[in-house]
Every structure is written in structure tokens, then in C-alpha cells.
Design a protein around this motif. Sequence first.
Motif, PDB file in Angstrom:
ATOM      1  N   SER A 117       1.095  -1.409   0.225  1.00  0.00           N
ATOM      2  CA  SER A 117       0.032  -0.109  -0.181  1.00  0.00           C
ATOM      3  C   SER A 117       0.893   1.293   0.241  1.00  0.00           C
ATOM      4  CB  SER A 117      -1.346  -0.181   1.240  1.00  0.00           C
ATOM      5  OG  SER A 117      -0.502   0.385   2.320  1.00  0.00           O
ATOM      6  N   CYS A 118       0.384   2.258  -0.270  1.00  0.00           N
ATOM      7  CA  CYS A 118       0.850   3.796  -0.125  1.00  0.00           C
ATOM      8  C   CYS A 118       1.578   3.640   1.084  1.00  0.00           C
ATOM      9  CB  CYS A 118       0.148   5.079  -0.826  1.00  0.00           C
ATOM     10  SG  CYS A 118       0.717   6.260  -0.962  1.00  0.00           S
ATOM     11  N   GLY A 119       2.742   4.508   1.123  1.00  0.00           N
ATOM     12  CA  GLY A 119       3.208   4.853   2.142  1.00  0.00           C
ATOM     13  C   GLY A 119       4.149   3.153   2.827  1.00  0.00           C
ATOM     14  N   CYS A 120       3.842   2.663   2.226  1.00  0.00           N
ATOM     15  CA  CYS A 120       4.580   1.093   2.732  1.00  0.00           C
ATOM     16  C   CYS A 120       6.356   1.069   2.372  1.00  0.00           C
ATOM     17  CB  CYS A 120       3.828   0.025   2.477  1.00  0.00           C
ATOM     18  SG  CYS A 120       3.837  -0.726   1.025  1.00  0.00           S
ATOM     19  N   GLU A 121       7.181   0.444   3.402  1.00  0.00           N
ATOM     20  CA  GLU A 121       8.494   0.119   2.800  1.00  0.00           C
ATOM     21  C   GLU A 121       8.273  -1.095   2.577  1.00  0.00           C
ATOM     22  OE1 GLU A 121      12.689   1.871   5.119  1.00  0.00           O
ATOM     23  OE2 GLU A 121      11.437   0.253   5.811  1.00  0.00           O
ATOM     24  N   VAL A 122       9.687  -1.307   1.187  1.00  0.00           N
ATOM     25  CA  VAL A 122       9.532  -2.450   0.450  1.00  0.00           C
ATOM     26  C   VAL A 122      10.663  -2.427   0.485  1.00  0.00           C
ATOM     27  CG1 VAL A 122       7.388  -2.017  -0.774  1.00  0.00           C
ATOM     28  CG2 VAL A 122       8.897  -1.638  -1.743  1.00  0.00           C
ATOM     29  N   GLU A 123      10.843  -3.777   0.265  1.00  0.00           N
ATOM     30  CA  GLU A 123      12.724  -4.033   0.080  1.00  0.00           C
ATOM     31  C   GLU A 123      12.817  -4.520  -1.413  1.00  0.00           C
ATOM     32  OE1 GLU A 123      15.553  -6.003   3.378  1.00  0.00           O
ATOM     33  OE2 GLU A 123      14.943  -7.738   2.392  1.00  0.00           O
ATOM     34  N   LEU A 124      13.677  -4.603  -2.281  1.00  0.00           N
ATOM     35  CA  LEU A 124      13.817  -5.604  -3.309  1.00  0.00           C
ATOM     36  C   LEU A 124      15.449  -5.664  -3.418  1.00  0.00           C
ATOM     37  CD1 LEU A 124      13.638  -2.028  -5.958  1.00  0.00           C
ATOM     38  CD2 LEU A 124      11.492  -3.649  -5.632  1.00  0.00           C
ATOM     39  N   ALA A 125      15.249  -7.182  -3.430  1.00  0.00           N
ATOM     40  CA  ALA A 125      16.523  -7.404  -3.491  1.00  0.00           C
ATOM     41  C   ALA A 125      16.902  -8.717  -4.582  1.00  0.00           C
ATOM     42  CB  ALA A 125      16.265  -8.540  -2.299  1.00  0.00           C
ATOM     43  N   VAL A 126      18.204  -8.271  -5.137  1.00  0.00           N
ATOM     44  CA  VAL A 126      18.592  -9.869  -5.971  1.00  0.00           C
ATOM     45  C   VAL A 126      19.866 -11.237  -5.571  1.00  0.00           C
ATOM     46  CG1 VAL A 126      19.357 -10.419  -8.492  1.00  0.00           C
ATOM     47  CG2 VAL A 126      18.264  -8.587  -7.498  1.00  0.00           C
ATOM     48  N   ALA A 127      19.281 -12.216  -5.252  1.00  0.00           N
ATOM     49  CA  ALA A 127      20.543 -13.391  -5.284  1.00  0.00           C
ATOM     50  C   ALA A 127      21.448 -12.500  -5.655  1.00  0.00           C
ATOM     51  CB  ALA A 127      19.782 -14.351  -4.739  1.00  0.00           C
ATOM     52  N   ALA A 128      22.470 -12.588  -4.638  1.00  0.00           N
ATOM     53  CA  ALA A 128      23.717 -12.421  -5.542  1.00  0.00           C
ATOM     54  C   ALA A 128      23.976 -13.695  -6.798  1.00  0.00           C
ATOM     55  CB  ALA A 128      25.130 -12.624  -4.961  1.00  0.00           C
ATOM     56  N   GLU A 129      24.011 -14.958  -6.205  1.00  0.00           N
ATOM     57  CA  GLU A 129      24.500 -15.929  -6.559  1.00  0.00           C
ATOM     58  C   GLU A 129      22.980 -16.190  -8.390  1.00  0.00           C
ATOM     59  OE1 GLU A 129      21.262 -17.294  -4.072  1.00  0.00           O
ATOM     60  OE2 GLU A 129      23.595 -16.818  -3.917  1.00  0.00           O
ATOM     61  N   ALA A 130      21.843 -15.299  -8.026  1.00  0.00           N
ATOM     62  CA  ALA A 130      20.804 -15.493  -9.147  1.00  0.00           C
ATOM     63  C   ALA A 130      20.822 -13.911 -10.283  1.00  0.00           C
ATOM     64  CB  ALA A 130      19.331 -14.934  -8.545  1.00  0.00           C
ATOM     65  N   ILE A 131      22.166 -13.588 -10.365  1.00  0.00           N
ATOM     66  CA  ILE A 131      22.698 -12.406 -11.185  1.00  0.00           C
ATOM     67  C   ILE A 131      23.045 -13.530 -12.131  1.00  0.00           C
ATOM     68  CG2 ILE A 131      23.789 -10.543 -11.434  1.00  0.00           C
ATOM     69  CD1 ILE A 131      23.889  -9.455  -9.160  1.00  0.00           C
ATOM     70  N   PRO A 132      22.842 -12.561 -13.202  1.00  0.00           N
ATOM     71  CA  PRO A 132      22.700 -13.319 -15.031  1.00  0.00           C
ATOM     72  C   PRO A 132      24.521 -13.013 -15.175  1.00  0.00           C
ATOM     73  CG  PRO A 132      20.927 -12.484 -15.521  1.00  0.00           C
ATOM     74  CD  PRO A 132      21.126 -11.796 -13.893  1.00  0.00           C
ATOM     75  N   ALA A 133      25.077 -13.202 -15.673  1.00  0.00           N
ATOM     76  CA  ALA A 133      26.576 -13.591 -15.851  1.00  0.00           C
ATOM     77  C   ALA A 133      26.996 -12.332 -16.323  1.00  0.00           C
ATOM     78  CB  ALA A 133      27.463 -15.421 -16.949  1.00  0.00           C
ATOM     79  N   ARG A 134      25.936 -12.229 -17.408  1.00  0.00           N
ATOM     80  CA  ARG A 134      26.493 -11.274 -18.498  1.00  0.00           C
ATOM     81  C   ARG A 134      25.856  -9.571 -17.223  1.00  0.00           C
ATOM     82  NH1 ARG A 134      20.984 -11.984 -19.321  1.00  0.00           N
ATOM     83  NH2 ARG A 134      19.361 -10.651 -19.376  1.00  0.00           N
ATOM     84  N   TYR A 135      25.433  -9.436 -16.277  1.00  0.00           N
ATOM     85  CA  TYR A 135      25.529  -8.404 -15.419  1.00  0.00           C
ATOM     86  C   TYR A 135      26.884  -9.072 -13.813  1.00  0.00           C
ATOM     87  CZ  TYR A 135      20.647  -7.158 -16.888  1.00  0.00           C
ATOM     88  OH  TYR A 135      19.961  -6.570 -17.006  1.00  0.00           O
ATOM     89  N   SER A 136      27.112  -7.190 -13.890  1.00  0.00           N
ATOM     90  CA  SER A 136      28.186  -7.191 -12.483  1.00  0.00           C
ATOM     91  C   SER A 136      27.227  -7.114 -11.452  1.00  0.00           C
ATOM     92  CB  SER A 136      28.799  -6.153 -13.067  1.00  0.00           C
ATOM     93  OG  SER A 136      28.420  -4.774 -13.488  1.00  0.00           O
ATOM     94  N   LEU A 137      27.953  -7.116 -10.129  1.00  0.00           N
ATOM     95  CA  LEU A 137      27.290  -6.662  -9.322  1.00  0.00           C
ATOM     96  C   LEU A 137      26.672  -5.268  -8.784  1.00  0.00           C
ATOM     97  CD1 LEU A 137      26.578  -7.413  -6.618  1.00  0.00           C
ATOM     98  CD2 LEU A 137      28.262  -6.814  -5.465  1.00  0.00           C
ATOM     99  N   ALA A 138      27.670  -4.494  -9.425  1.00  0.00           N
ATOM    100  CA  ALA A 138      27.440  -3.359  -9.524  1.00  0.00           C
ATOM    101  C   ALA A 138      26.305  -2.089 -10.371  1.00  0.00           C
ATOM    102  CB  ALA A 138      28.434  -2.271 -10.160  1.00  0.00           C
TER     103      ALA A 138
END
Length: 97
Positions: free
Chosen positions: A57-78
Amino acid sequence: MPVRKAIVQAAIGLHARPAAVFVRAVTETGLPVTISKNGKPGVDARSLLEVMTEDFSCGCEVELAVAAEAIPARYSLAEAEDALEGLRLLLESAQAR
């Protein structure tokens, strides 16, 4: 694991149009992003149904995340961090309203 916290600014929360705008942006990143709140397990932020089913809902705090091991090889952590920052800004801007 790249993580960002954001405050949902859409007046109706992540329902209908704001959810669709957000899910489209997540899908465009090509990353398996999860979104959660209150320490609950995250849902797939690429799924409109999963995002709309949660009570982001409006005003709620959410957390966005990506598991490091799930990052595709074409992406750097940065690059994954930058993508999450862009999604955070979207949730906190007028674009997701």
C-alpha cells in the motif's frame, strides 16, 4: 546480495496501473528481483499477479533484492545494484502513480 529499500508512493499502492508499470520495469532489467515487506518472504517482482496479491500500500516500506547467485553472468554486481536503485527511484516517484 544487492538490496534496496523503498517507500511506495502510488496513492493506491502497487495495484493496477502502478503495479503494471513497476513489473514492466523489473522485467526490462532482466534480473530476478524479489519484493517484500515486514520481513516476509519476497515475491517475484516480475509477476504482476504476485505483486498485486501482496498488500504493498501507499507509504509502506518494501525491500527489493536480487540474490547474488541469481544475477545473470552478463551483469556485474554494480550493474545489479544500479538496476535496483532505478527501481527504488521508480517506486518513490510520480512515474509509479
